[in-house]
Every structure is written in structure tokens, then in C-alpha cells.
Motif scaffolding. Structure first.
Motif, mmCIF file in Angstrom:
data_model
loop_
_atom_site.group_PDB
_atom_site.id
_atom_site.type_symbol
_atom_site.label_atom_id
_atom_site.label_comp_id
_atom_site.label_asym_id
_atom_site.label_seq_id
_atom_site.Cartn_x
_atom_site.Cartn_y
_atom_site.Cartn_z
ATOM 1 N N THR A 64 0.828 -1.198 0.000
ATOM 2 C CA THR A 64 0.000 0.000 0.000
ATOM 3 C C THR A 64 0.867 1.254 0.000
ATOM 4 O OG1 THR A 64 -0.147 -0.131 2.407
ATOM 5 C CG2 THR A 64 -1.937 -1.119 1.148
ATOM 6 N N ASP A 65 0.371 2.292 -0.689
ATOM 7 C CA ASP A 65 1.126 3.537 -0.808
ATOM 8 C C ASP A 65 0.851 4.441 0.391
ATOM 9 O OD1 ASP A 65 -1.411 4.591 -1.228
ATOM 10 O OD2 ASP A 65 -1.166 4.758 -3.402
ATOM 11 N N THR A 67 -1.268 6.579 0.798
ATOM 12 C CA THR A 67 -2.696 6.763 1.081
ATOM 13 C C THR A 67 -3.354 5.481 1.561
ATOM 14 O OG1 THR A 67 -3.473 6.225 -1.161
ATOM 15 C CG2 THR A 67 -2.756 8.499 -0.755
ATOM 16 N N GLY A 68 -2.594 4.405 1.673
ATOM 17 C CA GLY A 68 -3.149 3.137 2.119
ATOM 18 C C GLY A 68 -3.800 2.318 1.028
ATOM 19 N N HIS A 69 -3.559 2.668 -0.254
ATOM 20 C CA HIS A 69 -4.163 1.955 -1.380
ATOM 21 C C HIS A 69 -3.105 1.136 -2.121
ATOM 22 C CE1 HIS A 69 -7.179 5.040 -0.535
ATOM 23 N NE2 HIS A 69 -8.051 4.292 -1.193
ATOM 24 N N TYR A 70 -3.581 0.138 -2.855
ATOM 25 C CA TYR A 70 -2.685 -0.674 -3.676
ATOM 26 C C TYR A 70 -3.312 -0.886 -5.045
ATOM 27 C CZ TYR A 70 -5.747 -4.728 -2.981
ATOM 28 O OH TYR A 70 -6.817 -5.581 -2.991
ATOM 29 N N PHE A 71 -2.476 -1.315 -6.011
ATOM 30 C CA PHE A 71 -2.927 -1.495 -7.387
ATOM 31 C C PHE A 71 -2.106 -2.632 -8.006
ATOM 32 C CE2 PHE A 71 -3.712 0.918 -11.670
ATOM 33 C CZ PHE A 71 -4.506 -0.137 -12.093
ATOM 34 N N LEU A 72 -2.784 -3.715 -8.385
ATOM 35 C CA LEU A 72 -2.152 -4.837 -9.096
ATOM 36 C C LEU A 72 -2.624 -4.797 -10.541
ATOM 37 C CD1 LEU A 72 -2.605 -7.626 -6.401
ATOM 38 C CD2 LEU A 72 -0.448 -6.570 -7.076
ATOM 39 N N ARG A 73 -1.674 -4.675 -11.480
ATOM 40 C CA ARG A 73 -2.008 -4.456 -12.881
ATOM 41 C C ARG A 73 -1.783 -5.700 -13.730
ATOM 42 N NH1 ARG A 73 0.603 0.068 -10.952
ATOM 43 N NH2 ARG A 73 -0.313 2.096 -11.443
ATOM 44 N N ASN A 74 -2.579 -5.825 -14.788
ATOM 45 C CA ASN A 74 -2.373 -6.823 -15.846
ATOM 46 C C ASN A 74 -2.091 -8.225 -15.306
ATOM 47 O OD1 ASN A 74 -2.655 -5.174 -18.250
ATOM 48 N ND2 ASN A 74 -0.777 -4.144 -17.569
ATOM 49 N N LEU A 75 -3.030 -8.710 -14.491
ATOM 50 C CA LEU A 75 -2.886 -10.035 -13.911
ATOM 51 C C LEU A 75 -3.367 -11.104 -14.875
ATOM 52 C CD1 LEU A 75 -4.269 -9.201 -10.354
ATOM 53 C CD2 LEU A 75 -1.884 -9.195 -11.104
ATOM 54 N N ARG A 76 -2.921 -12.334 -14.639
ATOM 55 C CA ARG A 76 -3.392 -13.438 -15.454
ATOM 56 C C ARG A 76 -4.828 -13.775 -15.038
ATOM 57 N NH1 ARG A 76 -0.092 -16.877 -14.028
ATOM 58 N NH2 ARG A 76 1.396 -16.907 -15.740
ATOM 59 N N PRO A 77 -5.756 -13.863 -15.962
ATOM 60 C CA PRO A 77 -7.141 -14.215 -15.617
ATOM 61 C C PRO A 77 -7.221 -15.585 -14.947
ATOM 62 C CG PRO A 77 -7.021 -13.299 -17.832
ATOM 63 C CD PRO A 77 -5.603 -13.529 -17.402
ATOM 64 N N GLY A 78 -8.147 -15.695 -14.017
ATOM 65 C CA GLY A 78 -8.346 -16.942 -13.290
ATOM 66 C C GLY A 78 -8.511 -16.685 -11.813
ATOM 67 N N GLU A 79 -8.675 -17.772 -11.060
ATOM 68 C CA GLU A 79 -8.865 -17.642 -9.620
ATOM 69 C C GLU A 79 -7.518 -17.541 -8.912
ATOM 70 O OE1 GLU A 79 -12.129 -19.814 -7.315
ATOM 71 O OE2 GLU A 79 -10.321 -20.868 -6.641
ATOM 72 N N ILE A 80 -7.365 -16.526 -8.083
ATOM 73 C CA ILE A 80 -6.130 -16.340 -7.329
ATOM 74 C C ILE A 80 -6.481 -16.112 -5.861
ATOM 75 C CG2 ILE A 80 -4.905 -15.342 -9.300
ATOM 76 C CD1 ILE A 80 -5.238 -12.606 -7.926
ATOM 77 N N THR A 81 -5.464 -16.237 -5.009
ATOM 78 C CA THR A 81 -5.630 -15.957 -3.584
ATOM 79 C C THR A 81 -4.736 -14.791 -3.207
ATOM 80 O OG1 THR A 81 -6.121 -18.273 -3.089
ATOM 81 C CG2 THR A 81 -5.458 -16.883 -1.254
#
Length: 655
Positions: A64-65, A67-81
Motif C-alpha cells: 500500500t502507498d 494513502t493506504g491503497h494498492y494497485f495490481l495491474r495486468n494479472l493473469r485471468p483466473g482464480e487467485i488468492t
């Protein structure tokens, strides 16, 4: 023959681990499948900075930055944990379905965990493990503690770790050592990022030379650990985990303290880090400058705290090569001038007592991690090194009397023949490299388990010379030169070269679930100074009847190998005479048998979290090293022979 077998084992390990390497798959850009969110404190509602959000089963993640936010970009589609972890907060997991061309929001409410049960540690079994599930008891000292107590270096923060005692063993030079379970510093192994590159030479002043702003956390394991980390880990290990960049940031801090409200100890440090938008690369730079004035407590002109002038600079960087592989590197350099004794403003060879060292230390490590796409296989290759260059002076000329006056005062110069000559030049080189492989089995015999094995090579080089003594010829009691068997004159203090090689193989299997774990392991070492192979077995048992009750029992056999050069954590100088220690030809390594039982209990009383730890330990030492003084050869050197003593027992209780 031993080298051939060792390198064959390394090649076999590489080939075996490489079988699954083809299963790594890179992200395909751009998928435009994103996850955004924030992390708040569940009690205060405050947005939290620097909380890690990782994708389980990969090396990929972010934090988290401001401001307490995060951003994960361009992930592989599917179920993740998604796994949320933060120092002082309980970890959380959230299953998320990632879809192409869609951005979803996942928020976390972080619950405080002041007792750090859900902290991730690595020192217990060489793999990342939740602290409450670790096979051995691991205590964690976070960077938050260093900040709270205004600690500028490792020694100042380590004193706040229960079960560990940091003591100052010399009021002149001020070197520190750490005592664990009643054993002195020679029996504790100091690690940097899990690598034992702090040699006996570097460890003398090493506790004060590691700046606090490079430390992410310190993990302390009490009890025999040689089955994991080799020689000298009998009392326990102190594992310094260095900081890794998590977000774009810059911090600067200056602190000033005073001894006796008069002598200053000033520290200035900075940290700067940058992380790429896709979190595939990051780097940070850290630096520190420290100056401490000498302090004379009782007015006798001799220092109780010596002068320190130190600088440090380092960097830590990572690069994610694929979804499941990561390259990590760390490098730092330390420069420290230290002086204690009397009349510190004068050259050391013309004062009563002077202990002066000028260190330049360069340390670094490089690590490559590779996971399979089902996260069951983990291969790691690593290399580390440390270079220590030291100029020193230990000794003094005492109180020189010149015609009834104090020598060195105006009109009464110290005679030139009385000048001290105990200057030393020491160079140390420590290198190590290794491979490690682990495999998680869904079921092995009676429960899930993790198999781990690996191989390591360590080389320790040391060169030590006292130039002013080495240029002089050793004389017998009649004033005649002493010759060797070849008729050559013997220098008063010959140059000393020590080269030690250690080849190691280790393996273990840990059966584990949330309630039970049972670990069996061993390490096999071939050390230059020991004739026979050294086998160090290890066994641990953990039982967690509930989340808040951790019961453990451990046994470990350890060893401490002899060295030709051993400062005993301090250069011994008595009356200005140099000391030299020689190994007996039949010297055997010290062997330890360490047992411990512990109950680690936790409970929450409303907003109050409580922890009660009861730990009993017993260590049996066989063939303990002891020094026997040899007959005086009247050449200004006190000689000792290191031999094996009968042994010792150390036992006690930690509460």
C-alpha cells in the motif's frame, strides 16, 4: 575426493530442481485484468502504509502507498488468492476471480497483532513460515522497535529482545557481544539475510557496525542451530533481514543524544526506494553517518566510552524475471574509525593505553528464487561475500617517567625507544555459495510434509601482520637471533595466513499441519581444520492445541570448529605484549547437545494482548576449547596452545 563428491551433489541438485523450471509462465501483456483496494486499521479506520498484498503461490505482489491503497495491474485471468501481511497485523487471505479487461476492488480491514503470531519468519527451517507454525521458537525484533527506542545500530536494538543479552566487554574500544542461553558470543551465529558471512574478525565490532536503517527485522532463534547454519550456531542465531523496497518513498532522520549531558552521539540516516508500476522491479538506497564523542566518566583521562566515526551506504534491489522467479541482491559498505584509551587526540603509540581500529567492510549477497506454478517446488541459488580491511593498534606504553615528570608533557618528551609498536594490518575475506530445493508433499506417510535439501560451500581467508614487529628478529634470552630448522632467522611476529574451506550438505523433512509438526534433519560438514566429517542431526516437535497455545520440544547437535586465528571476540594485549594462539595437532571440534522445551501462551483481555513464554534449556558441551600458556621465549609474545578441555553444562530457564 571430497570436492568431487561435493560438486557432483551440486550438479545433481541443479538437474533435479530444473525439472520443474519449465512450468513457469510469464504474464501476457496487456490483460487489463486489475485489482485495486485499500487496507484500513479495523480499530481506528486509519489507512495503513506499507502493507504487503501478495498473490499466493507466486513471487508477485505490491504494498500500500502513502494513502493506504494498492494497485495490481495486468494479472493473469483466473482464480487467485490474495494474501495481506503487515508487521503487527494478522495475516488475511481472500480468494478472487480475475477476469480479462475488468478491474475489481478488494479491501482489507487489518486486525492488530501486537504479539506478532502471524509474522513470517525464515530462520526456523530456511523457508518462509508463520511464526506460530514454525518448528522452533523464533522471536522477532521489528524495525518499529528500533525506531521506538531510537536505536541507530543493531546492538542498541537487540538489547530489547528477551532471552538475549548484549554486553560491552571493553571500556576502551567498546566492543559488544551477544549472549544467548548463557553462552558467550563465540557460540552465536550472526547471519545477514540467512547467510553466515560474519566471520570471527567481522563479528568483533559487527553488532555496532550494522546500521538500523538497513534492517527490516531481526529473527532470533535460541538453542542449537548448527544442523541448519553450520559452525558456531550452538547458542543460537541472530538473523538480520535487510529491507526490501515496497513503494516509492524517501525518508531522512537525524537523532542526537548526549552522554552525561555533555558528550554527543549524533546519527543521520536516509532511505530512498523506487518500485516500478508493474511491481516487477524495485531498488532502494540507504545510508548513515554516526559520530560519538569519547567520554571519561571518572576524570582519570581514560575513556569509558570510546570515540566512533562511522559511515555506511548500501542498496537492496529485486527483479521479477517471470511470474514465479525472482532475483534479489543486496550490497553495503561500512567504514568505521574507533578509538579508546587515554589522550585520544594523540597518536596511539605515544599514549598509556590505546585501542584503535579503522575498518572498511564490504558485504553483499545475490539470490535467485524459482517456484513451480503450483508452488510445490522451490529452488534457490545464492552467493554471499564479505571483505574486511582493518588497521589497528592495541596496547600502549603505560605511564612513562622522564626525570621525575610525566613523559609526553612539555619539555619532557617520551624517549623514542619507548614508543609502542603494536600496529596491525588485517584482511579478511569470506565467501559462500549454495543451492537449496524444497518440495511440498500433500501426503507423506502420515500427514503433509515439506522436504528440503541443499549444499553449501564456504571459504574464509585471513591475513594478519604486525609490521613493526614483523621487521624485527626474534631473540633468545641471551640476545642471540633465533633460527628455524633451515637456518633462517625468525621474525618477531611472522605474517599469518589462514585459509579455511567448509563443504556442507543438509537435508530435512518436516511433517506439518496447523496443529502438529515433526521435523527430522541433519547437516554434514567437512571443515579444513577437522580431520573427520561432522554430522549434526536435529529434531523438533510442535503441538498447537489451539491457535494461542504453542508447545515445542527440540534437540540439536552442533559444533564449533577451531581456527588458527581466533580473537576470542577481542584482540588480547597484556602489558603491551602480543598474544598468539596455536592449535594443538590433535585438536577436535567442540560438540554440543542442546535440548529445549517451551510453552508459548497467548491471550486477549479486551484490548490487551498478553504473552507468557516459559522455556527451559540444557546444553552439554564436549571437548571445549581452552588455552594453555607456553613457556616464555623472551621475544615479547605470549604464546598459547588451544587444546580440548573436559566439557561444560549450561542450563536455565527463560520466562
Amino acid at each position: 575426493m571430497i570436492r568431487r563428491q561435493f560438486f557432483f551433489a551440486l550438479l545433481t541438485l541443479i538437474a533435479f530442481c530444473g525439472l520443474d523450471a519449465t512450468s513457469t509462465v510469464e504474464f501476457k501483456y496487456p490483460s487489463d485484468a486489475n485489482i485495486v483496494g485499500h487496507v484500513k486499521d479495523s480499530k481506528t479506520g486509519e489507512h495503513l502504509i506499507g502493507i504487503t498484498i501478495a498473490i499466493k503461490g507466486t513471487t508477485f505482489g505490491t504494498s500500500t502507498d502513502v494513502t493506504g491503497h494498492y494497485f495490481l495491474r495486468n494479472l493473469r485471468p483466473g482464480e487467485i488468492t490474495l494474501v495481506m501481511r503487515g508487521m503487527g497485523y494478522k495475516s488475511q487471505e481472500r480468494v478472487v476471480l480475475v477476469q480479462k479487461d475488468k478491474t475489481i476492488e478488494v479491501n482489507f480491514e487489518a486486525e492488530e497483532d501486537a504479539i506478532k503470531l502471524d509474522d513470517v519468519v525464515i530462520s526456523a527451517n530456511r523457508e518462509l513460515t508463520l511464526r506460530r507454525l514454525a518448528p522452533t521458537l523464533v522471536n522477532v525484533l521489528s524495525d518499529k522497535v528500533f525506531a521506538q527506542v531510537n536505536a541507530s545500530n543493531l546492538a542498541q536494538g537487540l538489547v530489547f529482545q528477551p532471552g538475549v543479552r548484549v554486553e560491552n566487554n571493553c571500556q576502551n574500544c567498546g566492543f559488544n557481544q551477544v549472549r544467548i542461553n548463557g553462552l558467550d558470543g563465540r557460540y552465536a551465529q550472526i547471519l545477514i539475510d540467512s547467510r553466515p558471512i560474519m566471520s570471527a574478525l567481522a563479528g568483533v565490532y559487527g553488532l555496532e557496525q550494522i546500521p538500523a536503517n538497513m534492517i527490516e527485522r531481526v529473527e532470533v532463534v535460541r538453542g542449537g542451530g548448527s544442523a541448519l547454519y553450520g559452525s558456531s550456531a550452538i547458542a543460537g542465531v541472530v538473523n538480520i533481514i535487510t529491507k526490501e523496497p515496497t513503494r516509492n518513498s524517501f525518508t531522512f532522520n537525524e537523532s542526537m543524544s548526549f552522554t552525561d549531558f555533555s558528550k554527543i552521539d549524533n546519527n543521520a540516516n536516509f532511505n530512498a526506494s523506487i518500485v516500478s508500476d508493474d511491481n516487477r522491479a524495485g531498488a532502494m538506497v540507504f545510508g548513515q553517518a554516526r559520530y560519538r564523542s569519547p567520554w571519561d566518566a571518572d576524570g582519570d583521562s581514560y575513556s569509558e566510552l570510546g570515540k566512533i566515526n562511522a559511515r555506511s551506504l548500501g542498496t537492496h534491489a529485486y527483479l521479477r524475471l517471470t511470474d514465479y522467479s525472482k532475483l534479489t541482491g543486496e550490497f553495503h559498505t561500512l567504514s568505521e574509525f574507533r578509538r579508546g584509551g587515554d589522550r585520544i587526540d594523540l597518536p596511539p603509540h605515544v599514549v598509556g593505553v590505546a585501542e584503535q581500529t579503522d575498518h572498511s567492510v564490504y558485504s553483499g549477497n545475490l539470490k535467485y528464487d524459482l517456484y513451480s506454478n503450483n508452488y510445490k517446488h522451490h529452488f534457490q541459488a545464492y552467493t554471499s561475500g564479505q571483505i574486511v580491511n582493518r588497521e589497528s593498534y592495541y596496547g600502549g606504553i603505560g605511564e612513562i617517567d622522564v626525570n621525575g615528570h610525566v613523559g609526553g608533557s612539555l619539555g619532557y618528551p617520551i624517549p623514542q625507544e619507548a614508543y609502542g609498536n603494536n600496529y596491525g594490518v588485517t584482511k579478511g575475506r569470506t565467501y559462500m555459495a549454495g543451492l537449496q530445493y524444497s518440495y511440498d508433499l500433500d501426503h507423506f506417510l502420515f500427514m503433509p510434509s515439506q522436504l528440503l535439501f541443499g549444499a553449501e560451500y564456504t571459504r574464509d581467508e585471513l591475513n594478519d601482520v604486525m609490521p613493526l614487529l614483523a621487521w624485527q628478529i626474534a631473540m633468545d634470552e641471551n640476545g642471540n637471533p633465533i633460527h628455524d630448522a633451515n637456518g633462517q632467522v625468525i621474525p618477531l611476529y611472522p605474517e599469518l595466513d589462514q585459509n579455511i574451506n567448509n563443504y556442507s550438505l543438509f537435508g530435512q523433512n518436516e511433517w506439518k499441519n496447523d496443529r502438529w509438526s515433526f521435523l527430522l534433519g541433519a547437516r554434514l560438514d567437512k571443515h579444513t581444520e577437522v580431520k573427520d566429517m561432522i554430522l549434526s542431526p536435529r529434531a523438533t516437535l510442535r503441538y498447537n492445541p489451539t491457535r494461542d497455545i504453542n508447545l515445542r520440544a527440540t534437540y540439536a547437535k552442533g559444533f564449533r570448529a577451531p581456527q588458527v586465528f581466533d580473537e576470542d571476540l577481542h584482540v588480547g594485549v597484556v602489558g603491551g605484549e602480543a598474544q598468539k594462539v596455536f592449535n594443538d595437532p590433535n585438536l577436535k571440534p567442540e560438540i554440543s547437545h542442546a535440548f529445549s522445551l517451551s510453552a508459548d501462551l497467548y491471550h486477549r483481555f479486551g484490548n490487551v494482548q498478553a504473552n507468557l513464554l516459559v522455556e527451559g534449556f540444557y546444553t552439554r558441551l564436549n571437548d571445549v576449547f581452552t588455552n594453555e600458556e607456553q613457556p616464555d621465549q623472551h621475544d615479547g609474545i605470549k604464546r598459547y596452545t588451544r587444546v580440548n578441555g573436559s566439557g561444560a553444562k549450561v542450563f536455565g530457564l527463560n520466562l
